[in-house]
Design a protein around this motif. Structure first.
Motif, PDB file in Angstrom:
ATOM      1  N   SER A   1     -52.691 -22.692   2.732  1.00 10.89           N
ATOM      2  CA  SER A   1     -52.636 -21.631   2.938  1.00 10.89           C
ATOM      3  C   SER A   1     -53.228 -21.443   1.586  1.00 10.89           C
ATOM      4  CB  SER A   1     -51.441 -20.988   4.002  1.00 10.89           C
ATOM      5  OG  SER A   1     -51.965 -19.254   3.973  1.00 10.89           O
ATOM      6  N   ALA A   2     -53.542 -19.476   1.618  1.00 13.71           N
ATOM      7  CA  ALA A   2     -53.799 -18.384   0.545  1.00 13.71           C
ATOM      8  C   ALA A   2     -52.244 -17.479   0.432  1.00 13.71           C
ATOM      9  CB  ALA A   2     -54.793 -18.298  -0.296  1.00 13.71           C
ATOM     10  N   ASN A   3     -52.158 -17.462   1.875  1.00  9.24           N
ATOM     11  CA  ASN A   3     -51.268 -16.351   1.754  1.00  9.24           C
ATOM     12  C   ASN A   3     -49.661 -16.613   1.873  1.00  9.24           C
ATOM     13  OD1 ASN A   3     -53.552 -16.560   4.749  1.00  9.24           O
ATOM     14  ND2 ASN A   3     -53.686 -14.323   3.508  1.00  9.24           N
ATOM     15  N   VAL A   4     -49.155 -15.907   0.918  1.00  9.70           N
ATOM     16  CA  VAL A   4     -48.306 -15.880   0.328  1.00  9.70           C
ATOM     17  C   VAL A   4     -46.678 -15.644   1.786  1.00  9.70           C
ATOM     18  CG1 VAL A   4     -45.888 -14.919  -1.332  1.00  9.70           C
ATOM     19  CG2 VAL A   4     -47.988 -14.982  -1.290  1.00  9.70           C
ATOM     20  N   GLY A   5     -46.253 -16.961   1.745  1.00 11.12           N
ATOM     21  CA  GLY A   5     -44.962 -17.293   2.862  1.00 11.12           C
ATOM     22  C   GLY A   5     -44.995 -17.780   3.874  1.00 11.12           C
ATOM     23  N   VAL A   6     -46.782 -18.142   3.725  1.00  8.53           N
ATOM     24  CA  VAL A   6     -47.398 -19.299   4.502  1.00  8.53           C
ATOM     25  C   VAL A   6     -46.989 -20.603   4.505  1.00  8.53           C
ATOM     26  CG1 VAL A   6     -49.054 -19.444   6.408  1.00  8.53           C
ATOM     27  CG2 VAL A   6     -48.549 -16.694   5.882  1.00  8.53           C
ATOM     28  N   GLY A   7     -46.695 -21.394   5.302  1.00  4.55           N
ATOM     29  CA  GLY A   7     -46.029 -23.129   5.006  1.00  4.55           C
ATOM     30  C   GLY A   7     -47.434 -23.710   6.128  1.00  4.55           C
ATOM     31  N   TYR A   8     -47.419 -24.819   5.600  1.00  5.78           N
ATOM     32  CA  TYR A   8     -48.129 -25.954   6.826  1.00  5.78           C
ATOM     33  C   TYR A   8     -46.979 -27.274   6.054  1.00  5.78           C
ATOM     34  CZ  TYR A   8     -52.263 -23.138   7.541  1.00  5.78           C
ATOM     35  OH  TYR A   8     -52.514 -22.180   8.530  1.00  5.78           O
ATOM     36  N   GLU A   9     -47.069 -28.045   7.135  1.00  9.85           N
ATOM     37  CA  GLU A   9     -46.580 -29.583   6.986  1.00  9.85           C
ATOM     38  C   GLU A   9     -48.084 -30.537   6.675  1.00  9.85           C
ATOM     39  OE1 GLU A   9     -44.730 -30.396  10.966  1.00  9.85           O
ATOM     40  OE2 GLU A   9     -42.429 -29.557   9.897  1.00  9.85           O
ATOM     41  N   ARG A  10     -47.604 -31.697   6.363  1.00 12.52           N
ATOM     42  CA  ARG A  10     -48.414 -32.162   5.193  1.00 12.52           C
ATOM     43  C   ARG A  10     -47.889 -33.702   5.217  1.00 12.52           C
ATOM     44  NH1 ARG A  10     -52.279 -29.809   1.744  1.00 12.52           N
ATOM     45  NH2 ARG A  10     -51.500 -31.571   0.475  1.00 12.52           N
ATOM     46  N   ALA A  11     -48.695 -34.310   5.343  1.00 16.39           N
ATOM     47  CA  ALA A  11     -48.965 -35.839   5.493  1.00 16.39           C
ATOM     48  C   ALA A  11     -48.147 -36.567   3.816  1.00 16.39           C
ATOM     49  CB  ALA A  11     -49.571 -36.539   6.192  1.00 16.39           C
ATOM     50  N   VAL A  12     -46.815 -36.611   3.692  1.00 17.26           N
ATOM     51  CA  VAL A  12     -46.759 -37.944   2.666  1.00 17.26           C
ATOM     52  C   VAL A  12     -47.623 -38.803   3.585  1.00 17.26           C
ATOM     53  CG1 VAL A  12     -44.703 -39.202   1.287  1.00 17.26           C
ATOM     54  CG2 VAL A  12     -44.338 -36.625   2.330  1.00 17.26           C
ATOM     55  N   ILE A  13     -48.542 -39.190   2.486  1.00 20.53           N
ATOM     56  CA  ILE A  13     -49.154 -40.901   2.547  1.00 20.53           C
ATOM     57  C   ILE A  13     -49.169 -41.817   1.770  1.00 20.53           C
ATOM     58  CG2 ILE A  13     -51.012 -39.666   3.627  1.00 20.53           C
ATOM     59  CD1 ILE A  13     -52.502 -39.471   1.511  1.00 20.53           C
ATOM     60  N   GLY A  14     -48.209 -42.086   0.654  1.00 24.05           N
ATOM     61  CA  GLY A  14     -47.982 -42.953   0.516  1.00 24.05           C
ATOM     62  C   GLY A  14     -47.223 -42.826  -1.121  1.00 24.05           C
ATOM     63  N   GLY A  15     -46.915 -43.435  -1.900  1.00 25.30           N
ATOM     64  CA  GLY A  15     -46.574 -43.698  -3.135  1.00 25.30           C
ATOM     65  C   GLY A  15     -46.519 -44.579  -3.980  1.00 25.30           C
ATOM     66  N   THR A  16     -46.128 -44.736  -5.004  1.00 26.75           N
ATOM     67  CA  THR A  16     -46.217 -45.661  -6.473  1.00 26.75           C
ATOM     68  C   THR A  16     -44.918 -45.417  -6.859  1.00 26.75           C
ATOM     69  OG1 THR A  16     -46.799 -44.169  -8.369  1.00 26.75           O
ATOM     70  CG2 THR A  16     -48.682 -45.081  -6.922  1.00 26.75           C
ATOM     71  N   GLY A  17     -44.912 -46.523  -7.764  1.00 26.50           N
ATOM     72  CA  GLY A  17     -43.276 -47.137  -8.249  1.00 26.50           C
ATOM     73  C   GLY A  17     -42.498 -46.315  -7.894  1.00 26.50           C
ATOM     74  N   MET A  18     -41.625 -45.741  -8.159  1.00 26.08           N
ATOM     75  CA  MET A  18     -39.990 -45.769  -7.746  1.00 26.08           C
ATOM     76  C   MET A  18     -40.020 -44.917  -5.764  1.00 26.08           C
ATOM     77  SD  MET A  18     -38.193 -42.157  -9.948  1.00 26.08           S
ATOM     78  CE  MET A  18     -37.274 -42.088  -8.519  1.00 26.08           C
ATOM     79  N   TYR A  19     -41.534 -44.629  -5.755  1.00 26.27           N
ATOM     80  CA  TYR A  19     -41.863 -43.862  -4.486  1.00 26.27           C
ATOM     81  C   TYR A  19     -42.593 -44.616  -3.759  1.00 26.27           C
ATOM     82  CZ  TYR A  19     -40.013 -39.958  -6.776  1.00 26.27           C
ATOM     83  OH  TYR A  19     -39.351 -38.928  -8.311  1.00 26.27           O
ATOM     84  N   SER A  20     -42.704 -45.777  -4.359  1.00 26.13           N
ATOM     85  CA  SER A  20     -43.584 -47.286  -3.245  1.00 26.13           C
ATOM     86  C   SER A  20     -42.976 -47.265  -1.615  1.00 26.13           C
ATOM     87  CB  SER A  20     -43.405 -48.855  -4.035  1.00 26.13           C
ATOM     88  OG  SER A  20     -44.413 -49.462  -3.358  1.00 26.13           O
ATOM     89  N   GLY A  21     -44.282 -46.794  -0.859  1.00 26.20           N
ATOM     90  CA  GLY A  21     -43.699 -47.196   0.249  1.00 26.20           C
ATOM     91  C   GLY A  21     -42.833 -45.223   1.177  1.00 26.20           C
ATOM     92  N   ALA A  22     -43.516 -44.364   0.454  1.00 27.37           N
ATOM     93  CA  ALA A  22     -43.331 -42.710   0.783  1.00 27.37           C
ATOM     94  C   ALA A  22     -43.823 -42.442   1.859  1.00 27.37           C
ATOM     95  CB  ALA A  22     -43.177 -42.064  -0.159  1.00 27.37           C
ATOM     96  N   SER A  23     -43.145 -42.061   2.680  1.00 25.51           N
ATOM     97  CA  SER A  23     -43.815 -41.777   4.416  1.00 25.51           C
ATOM     98  C   SER A  23     -42.895 -40.569   4.772  1.00 25.51           C
ATOM     99  CB  SER A  23     -44.133 -42.779   4.938  1.00 25.51           C
ATOM    100  OG  SER A  23     -42.582 -42.901   5.814  1.00 25.51           O
ATOM    101  N   GLY A  24     -43.167 -40.025   5.273  1.00 29.27           N
ATOM    102  CA  GLY A  24     -42.824 -38.387   5.865  1.00 29.27           C
ATOM    103  C   GLY A  24     -44.352 -37.319   6.355  1.00 29.27           C
ATOM    104  N   VAL A  25     -42.917 -36.064   5.867  1.00 24.97           N
ATOM    105  CA  VAL A  25     -43.806 -34.972   5.611  1.00 24.97           C
ATOM    106  C   VAL A  25     -43.538 -34.093   5.211  1.00 24.97           C
ATOM    107  CG1 VAL A  25     -43.676 -32.766   7.518  1.00 24.97           C
ATOM    108  CG2 VAL A  25     -43.961 -34.756   8.653  1.00 24.97           C
ATOM    109  N   GLN A  26     -43.855 -33.246   4.563  1.00 28.21           N
ATOM    110  CA  GLN A  26     -44.045 -32.496   3.356  1.00 28.21           C
ATOM    111  C   GLN A  26     -44.188 -31.155   3.705  1.00 28.21           C
ATOM    112  OE1 GLN A  26     -47.545 -32.074   0.399  1.00 28.21           O
ATOM    113  NE2 GLN A  26     -46.421 -30.789  -0.463  1.00 28.21           N
ATOM    114  N   GLN A  27     -43.147 -29.880   3.634  1.00 32.57           N
ATOM    115  CA  GLN A  27     -43.353 -28.460   3.857  1.00 32.57           C
ATOM    116  C   GLN A  27     -44.307 -27.853   3.090  1.00 32.57           C
ATOM    117  OE1 GLN A  27     -42.856 -26.994   6.830  1.00 32.57           O
ATOM    118  NE2 GLN A  27     -43.775 -25.030   6.030  1.00 32.57           N
TER     119      GLN A  27
END
Length: 177
Positions: free
Chosen positions: A144-170
């Motif tokens: 969103s380009a609106n200040v204060g408006v949020g979205y949940e996004r998918a954590v779709i992966g990672g590398t190194g110390m974050y290998s196997g990461a999954s979950g939700v990003q706000q």
């Protein structure tokens, strides 16, 4: 103008003790200061004023800061400074955790983004905490380009110390720099 975001990622099933501790404490919280000089939209899909239109792709990047580093007054935020040649650098170099890279597609014309409430882009983002992606988290979803408006996004992966990461990003827009 560049976007500033506050991000909270709840990481699940990650591959290192340090990250598991972060996940147990409620996630990883960071702020991103995009540097506008690295925002490159598809110029073949622009309106008469040069603004990207619906369907235009773009790439951009910024600095990942510790949560609580950036301040905003009336929607104007800090985090990036430019030298005489227009080259960006972090305003708070000791608080930089890494580099943020983003590629996406406009879902609305850029000319109406400030007035439009809803998702304006669909993006994939890489939060690079290492060197050349050695320790990174990747997310995908709406923005969103609106200040204060949020979205949940998918954590779709990672590398190194974050290998196997999954979950939700706000992700919430906190202002512009």
């Amino acid at each position: 103008m560049a976007l500033l975001m506050a991000l909270t990622m709840s990481l699940l099933a990650v591959g290192s003790t340090a990250t598991l501790v972060l996940a147990q404490e409620g996630g990883l919280e960071v702020e991103v200061a995009e540097y506008g000089s690295r925002f490159f939209p598809d110029s073949s899909m622009a309106d008469e004023d040069g603004n990207p239109t619906r369907g235009a792709w773009f790439v951009t990047e910024g600095y990942i800061y510790e949560a609580g580093t950036l301040t905003c007054t009336d929607g104007a935020c800090n985090g990036v400074v430019y030298d005489e040649a227009g080259v960006p650098s972090p305003e708070f170099p000791d608080a930089v955790l890494g580099t943020w890279h983003c590629a996406g597609t406009h879902l609305e014309d850029a000319a109406v983004m400030g007035e439009f409430v809803g998702p304006v882009a669909l993006t994939t983002q890489v939060f690079d905490f290492g060197e050349n992606g050695a320790d990174s988290i990747m997310t995908s979803g709406y923005e969103s380009a609106n200040v204060g408006v949020g979205y949940e996004r998918a954590v779709i992966g990672g590398t190194g110390m974050y290998s196997g990461a999954s979950g939700v990003q706000q992700q919430t827009t906190i202002g512009f720099n």
